[in-house]
Write a protein that holds these residues in place. Structure first.
Motif, mmCIF file in Angstrom:
data_model
loop_
_atom_site.group_PDB
_atom_site.id
_atom_site.type_symbol
_atom_site.label_atom_id
_atom_site.label_comp_id
_atom_site.label_asym_id
_atom_site.label_seq_id
_atom_site.Cartn_x
_atom_site.Cartn_y
_atom_site.Cartn_z
ATOM 1 N N TRP A 73 -10.408 1.815 0.345
ATOM 2 C CA TRP A 73 -10.841 1.031 -0.799
ATOM 3 C C TRP A 73 -9.789 -0.026 -1.091
ATOM 4 C CZ3 TRP A 73 -12.616 5.263 -4.780
ATOM 5 C CH2 TRP A 73 -13.736 5.925 -4.277
ATOM 6 N N PHE A 74 -10.201 -1.273 -1.183
ATOM 7 C CA PHE A 74 -9.315 -2.381 -1.506
ATOM 8 C C PHE A 74 -9.381 -2.621 -3.011
ATOM 9 C CE2 PHE A 74 -9.956 -2.811 2.927
ATOM 10 C CZ PHE A 74 -8.891 -3.529 3.437
ATOM 11 N N VAL A 75 -8.223 -2.670 -3.661
ATOM 12 C CA VAL A 75 -8.146 -2.869 -5.105
ATOM 13 C C VAL A 75 -7.288 -4.103 -5.380
ATOM 14 C CG1 VAL A 75 -7.489 -1.854 -7.305
ATOM 15 C CG2 VAL A 75 -8.316 -0.383 -5.472
ATOM 16 N N PRO A 76 -7.907 -5.227 -5.745
ATOM 17 C CA PRO A 76 -7.123 -6.424 -6.037
ATOM 18 C C PRO A 76 -6.374 -6.291 -7.363
ATOM 19 C CG PRO A 76 -9.483 -6.939 -5.934
ATOM 20 C CD PRO A 76 -9.329 -5.477 -5.757
ATOM 21 N N ALA A 77 -5.090 -6.618 -7.340
ATOM 22 C CA ALA A 77 -4.253 -6.561 -8.542
ATOM 23 C C ALA A 77 -4.331 -7.887 -9.291
ATOM 24 C CB ALA A 77 -2.809 -6.257 -8.158
ATOM 25 N N ALA A 78 -3.957 -7.865 -10.556
ATOM 26 C CA ALA A 78 -4.036 -9.064 -11.386
ATOM 27 C C ALA A 78 -3.050 -10.140 -10.937
ATOM 28 C CB ALA A 78 -3.796 -8.708 -12.845
ATOM 29 N N GLN A 79 -1.760 -9.775 -10.835
ATOM 30 C CA GLN A 79 -0.754 -10.765 -10.455
ATOM 31 C C GLN A 79 0.394 -10.061 -9.760
ATOM 32 O OE1 GLN A 79 0.514 -13.335 -13.575
ATOM 33 N NE2 GLN A 79 1.973 -14.422 -12.298
ATOM 34 N N SER A 80 0.939 -10.702 -8.758
ATOM 35 C CA SER A 80 2.054 -10.139 -8.004
ATOM 36 C C SER A 80 3.366 -10.396 -8.741
ATOM 37 C CB SER A 80 2.122 -10.779 -6.621
ATOM 38 O OG SER A 80 3.299 -10.380 -5.961
ATOM 39 N N LYS A 83 5.447 -13.138 -6.800
ATOM 40 C CA LYS A 83 5.049 -14.549 -6.791
ATOM 41 C C LYS A 83 5.094 -15.107 -8.207
ATOM 42 C CE LYS A 83 2.089 -14.100 -2.751
ATOM 43 N NZ LYS A 83 0.744 -14.256 -2.216
ATOM 44 N N VAL A 84 6.292 -15.209 -8.750
ATOM 45 C CA VAL A 84 6.486 -15.711 -10.108
ATOM 46 C C VAL A 84 6.592 -17.236 -10.047
ATOM 47 C CG1 VAL A 84 7.981 -15.625 -12.132
ATOM 48 C CG2 VAL A 84 7.685 -13.602 -10.712
ATOM 49 N N GLY A 85 6.032 -17.901 -11.022
ATOM 50 C CA GLY A 85 6.176 -19.346 -11.092
ATOM 51 C C GLY A 85 4.962 -20.129 -10.643
ATOM 52 N N ARG A 86 4.018 -19.472 -9.982
ATOM 53 C CA ARG A 86 2.802 -20.186 -9.610
ATOM 54 C C ARG A 86 1.611 -19.374 -10.077
ATOM 55 N NH1 ARG A 86 -0.419 -19.201 -4.996
ATOM 56 N NH2 ARG A 86 0.297 -17.462 -3.767
ATOM 57 N N PRO A 87 0.616 -20.048 -10.619
ATOM 58 C CA PRO A 87 -0.552 -19.304 -11.127
ATOM 59 C C PRO A 87 -1.353 -18.710 -9.969
ATOM 60 C CG PRO A 87 -0.923 -21.669 -11.280
ATOM 61 C CD PRO A 87 0.502 -21.478 -10.836
ATOM 62 N N PRO A 88 -1.867 -17.486 -10.161
ATOM 63 C CA PRO A 88 -2.667 -16.875 -9.092
ATOM 64 C C PRO A 88 -4.039 -17.533 -8.981
ATOM 65 C CG PRO A 88 -2.660 -15.461 -11.006
ATOM 66 C CD PRO A 88 -1.727 -16.603 -11.311
ATOM 67 N N THR A 89 -4.643 -17.356 -7.840
ATOM 68 C CA THR A 89 -6.030 -17.796 -7.643
ATOM 69 C C THR A 89 -6.905 -16.998 -8.608
ATOM 70 O OG1 THR A 89 -5.493 -18.135 -5.326
ATOM 71 C CG2 THR A 89 -7.819 -18.054 -5.879
ATOM 72 N N PRO A 90 -7.940 -17.598 -9.161
ATOM 73 C CA PRO A 90 -8.805 -16.846 -10.088
ATOM 74 C C PRO A 90 -9.327 -15.546 -9.460
ATOM 75 C CG PRO A 90 -9.382 -19.169 -10.097
ATOM 76 C CD PRO A 90 -8.368 -18.989 -9.016
ATOM 77 N N ALA A 91 -9.426 -14.531 -10.296
ATOM 78 C CA ALA A 91 -9.803 -13.192 -9.823
ATOM 79 C C ALA A 91 -11.150 -13.184 -9.117
ATOM 80 C CB ALA A 91 -9.807 -12.214 -10.983
ATOM 81 N N ALA A 92 -12.119 -13.902 -9.637
ATOM 82 C CA ALA A 92 -13.452 -13.918 -9.018
ATOM 83 C C ALA A 92 -13.401 -14.478 -7.599
ATOM 84 C CB ALA A 92 -14.416 -14.733 -9.869
ATOM 85 N N ALA A 93 -12.581 -15.484 -7.394
ATOM 86 C CA ALA A 93 -12.451 -16.064 -6.055
ATOM 87 C C ALA A 93 -11.770 -15.094 -5.096
ATOM 88 C CB ALA A 93 -11.672 -17.374 -6.129
#
Length: 109
Positions: A73-80, A83-93
């Motif tokens: 099972w793959f579980v995507p996390a909110a933010q790493s 990787k501080v300093g750059r906004p993550p790709t939107p969760a839906a994408a």
């Protein structure tokens, strides 16, 4: 493994499987039969998957084969935290990218 006590539940743990049984007070020397246990071996793979790449899929497949897992099972996390300093790709994408990447393997969820 938990010790058996008169009139209380017993719990046996063997290779990741937990079985529960109950001692009957009228027969303290004989435990009741254990309920049948049906289970699958499932691996949980968490990460931001920003973006998901072949390394993620190869690692999941190697772990599945090595540990003889039925599913991963793959579980995507909110933010790493790495990787501080750059906004993550939107969760839906990221969820859509992940579902497209794992669609070729029936053992991946």
């Amino acid at each position: 493994r938990f010790a058996r006590r008169k009139g209380r539940s017993t719990c046996r743990i063997r290779r990741g499987l937990v079985k529960f049984g109950h001692r009957r007070p009228d027969f303290p020397s004989r435990p009741a039969p254990l309920r049948p246990a049906i289970f699958m071996r499932i691996g949980v793979f968490g990460g931001t998957f920003d973006p998901v790449h072949l390394g993620h899929l190869l690692l999941a497949e190697c772990c599945r084969e090595e540990r003889r897992l039925d599913e991963v099972w793959f579980v995507p996390a909110a933010q790493s935290p790495l990787k501080v300093g750059r906004p993550p790709t939107p969760a839906a994408a990221r969820v859509e990218m992940l579902s497209l990447a794992i669609s070729g393997n029936p053992a991946f969820r």
